[in-house]
Design a protein around this motif. Sequence first.
Motif, PDB file in Angstrom:
ATOM      1  N   PHE A   9     -17.240 -36.079  11.726  1.00  0.00           N
ATOM      2  CA  PHE A   9     -16.180 -36.292  10.739  1.00  0.00           C
ATOM      3  C   PHE A   9     -16.515 -35.483   9.483  1.00  0.00           C
ATOM      4  N   LEU A  10     -15.773 -34.398   9.289  1.00  0.00           N
ATOM      5  CA  LEU A  10     -15.981 -33.542   8.118  1.00  0.00           C
ATOM      6  C   LEU A  10     -15.382 -34.194   6.881  1.00  0.00           C
ATOM      7  N   GLY A  11     -14.252 -34.877   7.087  1.00  0.00           N
ATOM      8  CA  GLY A  11     -13.593 -35.596   6.002  1.00  0.00           C
ATOM      9  C   GLY A  11     -12.756 -36.716   6.592  1.00  0.00           C
ATOM     10  N   THR A  12     -12.661 -37.821   5.868  1.00  0.00           N
ATOM     11  CA  THR A  12     -11.938 -39.005   6.363  1.00  0.00           C
ATOM     12  C   THR A  12     -10.991 -39.568   5.312  1.00  0.00           C
ATOM     13  N   GLY A  13     -10.720 -38.790   4.276  1.00  0.00           N
ATOM     14  CA  GLY A  13      -9.913 -39.285   3.163  1.00  0.00           C
ATOM     15  C   GLY A  13      -8.451 -38.886   3.285  1.00  0.00           C
ATOM     16  N   THR A  14      -7.607 -39.608   2.560  1.00  0.00           N
ATOM     17  CA  THR A  14      -6.208 -39.214   2.493  1.00  0.00           C
ATOM     18  C   THR A  14      -6.055 -38.020   1.548  1.00  0.00           C
ATOM     19  N   SER A  15      -4.798 -37.647   1.242  1.00  0.00           N
ATOM     20  CA  SER A  15      -4.541 -36.313   0.690  1.00  0.00           C
ATOM     21  C   SER A  15      -5.260 -35.992  -0.621  1.00  0.00           C
ATOM     22  N   GLN A  16      -5.512 -37.006  -1.459  1.00  0.00           N
ATOM     23  CA  GLN A  16      -6.197 -36.713  -2.729  1.00  0.00           C
ATOM     24  C   GLN A  16      -7.714 -36.766  -2.602  1.00  0.00           C
ATOM     25  N   GLY A  17      -8.226 -37.262  -1.464  1.00  0.00           N
ATOM     26  CA  GLY A  17      -9.659 -37.482  -1.321  1.00  0.00           C
ATOM     27  C   GLY A  17     -10.092 -38.698  -2.126  1.00  0.00           C
ATOM     28  N   ILE A  18     -11.323 -39.134  -1.887  1.00  0.00           N
ATOM     29  CA  ILE A  18     -11.907 -40.239  -2.662  1.00  0.00           C
ATOM     30  C   ILE A  18     -13.279 -39.779  -3.152  1.00  0.00           C
TER      31      ILE A  18
END
Length: 258
Positions: A9-18
Amino acid sequence: MKSKFSVTFLGTGTSQGIPVIGSDHPVCKSNDPKDKRLRVSVLLSWDNFNYVIDCGPDFRQQMLRENVSRVDGILLTHEHSDHTAGLDDIRPFNFIQGIMPFYAHKRVFDDLRERFAYIFTTVNKYPGAPNIETIEIDKSTVFTIGGKEVISIEAMHNTLPVLGFRIGDFTYLTDVKTISDAELEKVKGTKVLVVNALREEPHYSHFNISEALEFVEKVKPEKTYFTHISHMMGFHADVEKKLPKNVHLAFDTLTIEI
Ligand SMILES: [Zn+2]
Ligand SMILES: [Zn+2]
């Protein structure tokens, strides 16, 4: 050299990131690394192959973090910026390996041609601009990457069709709100499912957690990982405790072997 099929998993955030820029929300202020989420993407690795699903604005950081020195191709789910805004950062791979194959729906390439005209132009193209091979796919396309068959799956992101991908016992679906029975049939039997779950509150274009759990009940995979997560979902550690035992929130850097 990896022989097993692994998913990172390179990234798991929604569009704005966390964290979200400027946010005082407790999840955005959390010190737990699992509460820090880059824009959604996965790295698929087997033998000496590396493929990436989506290429969002954190692509460069994700490639550096995971020490990726070769990418054999990029599969795009849809054209939204959180899935495509990192296109310019494929250039280092172009310089090392040459043209980069991209697999996406024609509509997605049409959109990218407008937004990234400098990449697709054939007139006076800047020599250092990204070099992309466009391979058009749609919901009925079965294609092969690195010797593995990929089944395309169409789901609806409100009114926008998006593509997900099944590779053997693994299925990746993100930005889903609804899916037809015919497309659901393609997902059934998968052992490991990755699917989006935004937060507890309903959203017009994404599964919330209860919709994602209903989808899991229909698919009945052995293991499920939720992704495309908003800070409004709550702290990773708290949400994990509430989920069924074979369902987890994914987190950035998590690697699973299938
Ligand atoms: Zn998205
Ligand atoms: Zn989207």
